[in-house]
Design an enzyme around this catalytic site. Structure first.
Site, PDB file in Angstrom:
ATOM      1  N   LYS A  54      37.726 163.111  62.495  1.00 58.75           N
ATOM      2  CA  LYS A  54      36.638 163.278  61.520  1.00 58.75           C
ATOM      3  C   LYS A  54      37.259 163.520  60.160  1.00 58.75           C
ATOM      4  O   LYS A  54      38.383 164.022  60.062  1.00 58.75           O
ATOM      5  CB  LYS A  54      35.757 164.477  61.901  1.00 58.75           C
ATOM      6  CG  LYS A  54      34.380 164.438  61.295  1.00 58.75           C
ATOM      7  CD  LYS A  54      33.448 163.514  62.059  1.00 58.75           C
ATOM      8  CE  LYS A  54      32.069 163.450  61.482  1.00 58.75           C
ATOM      9  NZ  LYS A  54      31.129 162.769  62.366  1.00 58.75           N
TER      10      LYS A  54
HETATM   11  P1  NAD Z   1      21.661 161.188  56.521  1.00 58.35           P
HETATM   12  O1  NAD Z   1      22.417 161.721  55.357  1.00 58.35           O
HETATM   13  O2  NAD Z   1      21.302 159.741  56.562  1.00 58.35           O
HETATM   14  O3  NAD Z   1      20.290 162.015  56.744  1.00 58.35           O
HETATM   15  C1  NAD Z   1      20.221 163.417  56.800  1.00 58.35           C
HETATM   16  C2  NAD Z   1      18.764 163.815  56.732  1.00 58.35           C
HETATM   17  O4  NAD Z   1      18.639 165.211  56.977  1.00 58.35           O
HETATM   18  C3  NAD Z   1      18.101 163.561  55.381  1.00 58.35           C
HETATM   19  O5  NAD Z   1      16.785 163.095  55.590  1.00 58.35           O
HETATM   20  C4  NAD Z   1      18.055 164.954  54.744  1.00 58.35           C
HETATM   21  O6  NAD Z   1      17.015 165.100  53.797  1.00 58.35           O
HETATM   22  C5  NAD Z   1      17.803 165.786  55.969  1.00 58.35           C
HETATM   23  N1  NAD Z   1      18.157 167.202  55.815  1.00 58.35           N
HETATM   24  C6  NAD Z   1      19.295 167.736  55.319  1.00 58.35           C
HETATM   25  N2  NAD Z   1      19.233 169.076  55.358  1.00 58.35           N
HETATM   26  C7  NAD Z   1      18.040 169.380  55.904  1.00 58.35           C
HETATM   27  C8  NAD Z   1      17.379 170.605  56.199  1.00 58.35           C
HETATM   28  N3  NAD Z   1      17.961 171.767  55.958  1.00 58.35           N
HETATM   29  N4  NAD Z   1      16.147 170.546  56.777  1.00 58.35           N
HETATM   30  C9  NAD Z   1      15.556 169.369  57.031  1.00 58.35           C
HETATM   31  N5  NAD Z   1      16.118 168.172  56.764  1.00 58.35           N
HETATM   32  C10 NAD Z   1      17.350 168.190  56.209  1.00 58.35           C
HETATM   33  O7  NAD Z   1      22.547 161.581  57.799  1.00 58.35           O
HETATM   34  P2  NAD Z   1      22.531 160.925  59.236  1.00 58.35           P
HETATM   35  O8  NAD Z   1      23.573 159.846  59.301  1.00 58.35           O
HETATM   36  O9  NAD Z   1      21.129 160.628  59.656  1.00 58.35           O
HETATM   37  O10 NAD Z   1      23.127 162.127  60.114  1.00 58.35           O
HETATM   38  C11 NAD Z   1      22.310 163.212  60.520  1.00 58.35           C
HETATM   39  C12 NAD Z   1      23.045 163.990  61.607  1.00 58.35           C
HETATM   40  O11 NAD Z   1      23.341 163.105  62.693  1.00 58.35           O
HETATM   41  C13 NAD Z   1      24.395 164.589  61.208  1.00 58.35           C
HETATM   42  O12 NAD Z   1      24.584 165.757  61.965  1.00 58.35           O
HETATM   43  C14 NAD Z   1      25.392 163.539  61.663  1.00 58.35           C
HETATM   44  O13 NAD Z   1      26.683 164.086  61.872  1.00 58.35           O
HETATM   45  C15 NAD Z   1      24.738 163.114  62.964  1.00 58.35           C
HETATM   46  N6  NAD Z   1      25.117 161.791  63.472  1.00 58.35           N
HETATM   47  C16 NAD Z   1      24.952 160.676  62.720  1.00 58.35           C
HETATM   48  C17 NAD Z   1      25.285 159.435  63.263  1.00 58.35           C
HETATM   49  C18 NAD Z   1      25.052 158.153  62.510  1.00 58.35           C
HETATM   50  O14 NAD Z   1      25.252 157.092  63.106  1.00 58.35           O
HETATM   51  N7  NAD Z   1      24.609 158.177  61.268  1.00 58.35           N
HETATM   52  C19 NAD Z   1      25.804 159.353  64.560  1.00 58.35           C
HETATM   53  C20 NAD Z   1      25.948 160.521  65.304  1.00 58.35           C
HETATM   54  C21 NAD Z   1      25.595 161.736  64.747  1.00 58.35           C
END
Ligand code: NAD
Length: 422
Positions: free
Chosen positions: A111
């Site tokens: 990471k």
């Molecule tokens: P992103 O940046 O696209 O979206 C994050 C979302 O969370 C946004 O809508 C933001 O407004 C919201 N957010 C942030 N803080 C918040 C809070 N305190 N309360 C409510 N909403 C809040 O990120 P993503 O890629 O969707 O990733 C989200 C999570 O999923 C992370 O933990 C990431 O590590 C995990 N993840 C992502 C992927 C991927 O393929 N993108 C894969 C596995 C895990």
């Protein structure tokens, strides 16, 4: 179930370690292997001098942690956020090792992160940070070494810059150095939706296991970014009723169900604030987690369900779209409440699974139809879900510890086969 010990509940590295300790103990992991797998292989801090648009010279701090390369190259996203810490990156790197092993794909875990606030940076500043970060890590990255992907605050464009910087240095275009990149640069069809689709697949499996039906099942999703918005959309299309969503600006609730397609237009095309969507009642972002529902999907950030609030969860199924949304102390409360937990290292593994497909396609130079990608994803997710649940039933542990045990067992077995060098 034995209890976990943590000093600081909100330290994600401690949270990850606590689960690892418990699973290793249940597995009866040999002392030496335990020590080997507990620590990362390598970690590096880079100081990135970057010329800002106004002529100022700034220095940003970046990290990359390779937790394990026992089963294959390191794999894991790059996070751009103001509160990135080395401990967080360490935890996320270890989770990647276990996640890749749970879905049985030939990657280790890694990471990266840079302390910066993408919302306050121009596109050119972001590009310079990305290129300098990549250049500093040049000897670490590569299709056979360590393959980054997007995470919080990074996207397809950032991956395109990583690809270009790496390719310029090695003097040939190397598409397989990153995944989650644009389709026109060797990205995979279905990658954008993959994590959300993976959540849909495991939720369907969990409902079947519990004798419940998808049609009309009430779903709440926290986070409306890549994972949350696409999980909500795909589940809406599959007949689930999305009764609550939230992002950083607040939450929306409607017990009759929200029109997710219209909400996506509102947020992503019209660029309006999620809580202002006319079609639901507003509430503070965190409150959405505690409304009654069949499935709760935290898909935003870490540490949302803790020992202080987990007793308020009113969901039958918790599907962890985000990494680490539940603390180790909250696990015990949820278990006592009888919540069926689909742990992060399984629930959100759809993303890394299609990243693996992307890496395979890049190396083949041959690209698959979206239906092929989705079909293969479905096979992997269903099979992995079934294996975790079987492990949990056989060993009398909860799904999270079962997923860790399955993963640790696979990595430890590969390590034994390889032996220890020198
Ligand atoms: P992103 O940046 O696209 O979206 C994050 C979302 O969370 C946004 O809508 C933001 O407004 C919201 N957010 C942030 N803080 C918040 C809070 N305190 N309360 C409510 N909403 C809040 O990120 P993503 O890629 O969707 O990733 C989200 C999570 O999923 C992370 O933990 C990431 O590590 C995990 N993840 C992502 C992927 C991927 O393929 N993108 C894969 C596995 C895990």
């Amino acid at each position: 179930m034995a209890t976990v010990v943590v000093k600081n509940e909100l330290n994600v590295y401690e949270s990850a370690e606590a689960r690892f300790e418990l699973a290793a103990q249940k597995l009866g992991l040999e002392e030496g292997l335990y020590r080997y797998l507990k620590y990362p292989n390598k970690e590096v801090t880079v100081y990135l001098p970057v010329m800002m648009d106004d002529g100022r010279l700034e220095v940003f701090i970046g990290y990359r942690v390779q937790h394990s390369t026992v089963r294959g190259p390191g794999k894991g996203g790059i996070r751009f956020a103001p509160d990135v810490t080395l401990d967080e990156v360490r935890a996320l790197a270890a989770w990647m090792t276990w996640k890749c092993a749970v879905v049985n794909i030939p990657f280790g875990g890694a990471k990266g992160g840079v302390i910066c606030d993408p919302a306050r940076l121009s596109r050119t500043e972001l590009e310079r940070i990305t290129r300098r970060y990549t250049a500093e890590l040049l000897d670490w990255l590569g299709p056979e070494r360590d393959v980054p992907a997007p995470d919080l605050g990074t996207n397809e464009q950032v991956m395109a810059w990583v690809l270009d910087t790496y390719s310029m240095h090695v003097r040939h275009t190397t598409t397989a150095v990153v995944t989650g990149k644009p389709l026109d640069l060797g990205g995979s069809r279905g990658r954008r939706e993959a994590t959300g689709r993976g959540c849909l697949i495991v939720c369907n499996r969990a409902l079947a296991k519990l004798g419940m039906k998808p049609e009309g099942s009430r779903v709440i999703v926290q986070g409306f970014g890549n994972v949350g918005s696409l999980a909500a959309l795909l589940m809406h299309q599959a007949g689930f009723k999305i009764i609550g969503v939230a992002d950083i600006h607040g939450a929306l609730y409607n017990e009759k169900g929200l029109d997710v397609a219209a909400l996506m237009d509102w947020v992503y095309l019209k660029r309006k604030l999620l809580p202002e969507f006319p079609g639901g009642t507003r509430m503070p972002a965190q409150e959405i987690l505690f409304q009654p529902c069949d499935i709760l999907i935290p898909a935003a950030v870490e540490n949302q369900l803790t020992s202080r609030n987990a007793h308020r969860v009113q969901a039958r199924i918790l599907c962890e779209g985000a990494n680490g949304p539940t603390t180790a102390l909250a696990d015990e409360i949820l278990e006592k409440k009888g919540v069926f937990v689909i742990p992060d290292i399984l629930a959100n593994a759809g993303g890394v699974t299609v990243s693996y497909f992307e890496w395979v396609q890049d190396r083949q130079g041959f690209f698959w139809r979206e239906s092929e990608v989705n079909e293969r994803l479905q096979d992997v997710m269903e099979h992995s879900f079934d294996e975790v649940v079987r492990y949990s039933e056989t060993h009398g542990v909860n799904n999270r510890i079962a997923a860790y045990m399955l993963a640790i067992d696979r990595v430890a077995y590969a390590l034994k086969l390889r032996g220890i060098y020198a």
